[in-house]
Design a protein around this motif. Structure first.
Motif, PDB file in Angstrom:
ATOM      1  N   GLN A  49     129.072  11.639 -23.612  1.00 55.65           N
ATOM      2  CA  GLN A  49     129.777  11.698 -24.886  1.00 55.65           C
ATOM      3  C   GLN A  49     130.202  13.118 -25.238  1.00 55.65           C
ATOM      4  O   GLN A  49     131.371  13.367 -25.541  1.00 55.65           O
ATOM      5  N   GLU A  50     129.291  14.035 -25.203  1.00 53.19           N
ATOM      6  CA  GLU A  50     129.565  15.378 -25.741  1.00 53.19           C
ATOM      7  C   GLU A  50     130.152  16.350 -24.719  1.00 53.19           C
ATOM      8  O   GLU A  50     130.686  17.382 -25.096  1.00 53.19           O
ATOM      9  N   LYS A  51     130.039  16.044 -23.452  1.00 56.53           N
ATOM     10  CA  LYS A  51     130.551  16.966 -22.433  1.00 56.53           C
ATOM     11  C   LYS A  51     131.326  16.192 -21.374  1.00 56.53           C
ATOM     12  O   LYS A  51     131.154  14.975 -21.234  1.00 56.53           O
ATOM     13  N   ILE A  52     132.170  16.896 -20.630  1.00 58.82           N
ATOM     14  CA  ILE A  52     132.913  16.244 -19.564  1.00 58.82           C
ATOM     15  C   ILE A  52     131.944  15.838 -18.451  1.00 58.82           C
ATOM     16  O   ILE A  52     130.858  16.390 -18.319  1.00 58.82           O
ATOM     17  N   SER A  53     132.358  14.858 -17.688  1.00 55.77           N
ATOM     18  CA  SER A  53     131.512  14.325 -16.623  1.00 55.77           C
ATOM     19  C   SER A  53     131.952  14.870 -15.275  1.00 55.77           C
ATOM     20  O   SER A  53     132.735  15.815 -15.202  1.00 55.77           O
ATOM     21  N   HIS A  54     131.431  14.289 -14.195  1.00 58.25           N
ATOM     22  CA  HIS A  54     131.845  14.698 -12.851  1.00 58.25           C
ATOM     23  C   HIS A  54     133.358  14.660 -12.730  1.00 58.25           C
ATOM     24  O   HIS A  54     134.005  13.711 -13.174  1.00 58.25           O
TER      25      HIS A  54
END
Length: 264
Positions: free
Chosen positions: A245-250
């Motif tokens: 939710q709060e940060k970008i993923s792979h």
């Protein structure tokens, strides 16, 4: 270079980025323009390079930032007619909409995009498969029940973004009102960890390279539990990660038949 990255996933806002190296798309914009710009910057994408937005359905956590993004970038919004009408009701301006028909594929910028119907409590919600140069992405979240159609559309994907929203026992135990629990657990709500795992168990194949577990509830789930539940049911050692939710993923990058995953 083919690139794919979930920028935000969950009830506070959703947005995904996908590119075939020439065309760059966003799937939903449920976050602010500022947050979107910052997240794209983390994967070295300039906002001015985005070509269009695809919309899955009209809930606020998927369309909150669509109007401003489309206006600021002067780009079209792709949606089916029911979703477009519902989205326009939430807008003060009239951005450009391009209407697709649910169940019918269309081509845009070298990508073959197929919107297919899912079970959710909106007018005409869709999930997408997007194919480019021999690679197939499946983006399927915000659904309460896995239909035969969903299974058929997600077969043979190279990459999947699948909902693993909640653990039913945690929903029952939480302090939310009964109407919330009924909605989440219903056939037009959200997929549980077990339902996600069962779907993956059925559609897994040797060519499936990576799966994101998406739209996790912050109150009725956690990353460790979601990963554990899926790994228990899928027989092989499948590459999994969480869409946060709060940060970008792979960030997935694939070129000339090779792929790599970059931890953000």
């Amino acid at each position: 270079m083919k690139r794919f990255c979930p920028l935000a996933s969950g009830s506070k806002g959703n947005s995904l980025y996908i590119s075939n190296g020439e065309t760059q798309l966003l799937i939903d914009v449920g976050i602010s323009f500022k947050a979107l710009s910052e997240k794209l910057g983390e994967i070295d994408v300039d906002m001015g390079e985005i070509d269009a937005i695809l919309v899955t359905h009209e809930h606020g956590d998927h369309i909150r930032g669509v109007e401003r993004t489309a206006q600021k970038l002067d780009i079209p919004i792709f949606a089916n007619s029911e979703t477009a009408k519902a989205t326009l009701k939430e807008m003060k301006s009239r951005p450009r909409f391009k209407i697709f028909s649910t169940g019918e594929s269309f081509e845009y910028g070298g990508m073959e995009i197929h919107p297919f119907s899912i079970q959710h409590d909106t007018l005409d919600p869709v999930a997408f498969t997007i194919e480019m140069e021999g690679t197939k992405f499946g983006i399927c979240a915000d659904l309460g029940f896995v239909t035969t159609l969903v299974k058929a559309r997600l077969v043979e994907c190279d990459y999947l973004y699948l909902e693993a929203n909640h653990e039913p026992s945690m929903v029952y135990a939480c302090n939310r009102p009964p109407v919330y629990k009924q909605r989440v657990l219903g056939r037009q709500g959200h997929l549980s960890n077990d339902a996600c795992a069962e779907l993956l168990q059925e559609i897994d194949h040797p060519g499936l390279k990576h799966v994101y577990l998406a739209h996790l509830s912050s109150e009725c789930n956690n990353p460790e539990l979601a990963l554990k539940k899926v790994r228990e049911k899928v027989e092989r050692e499948l590459s999994l990660s969480i869409a946060y939710q709060e940060k970008i993923s792979h960030l997935i990058e694939e070129s000339l038949g090779h792929h790599k995953q970059c931890q953000s």
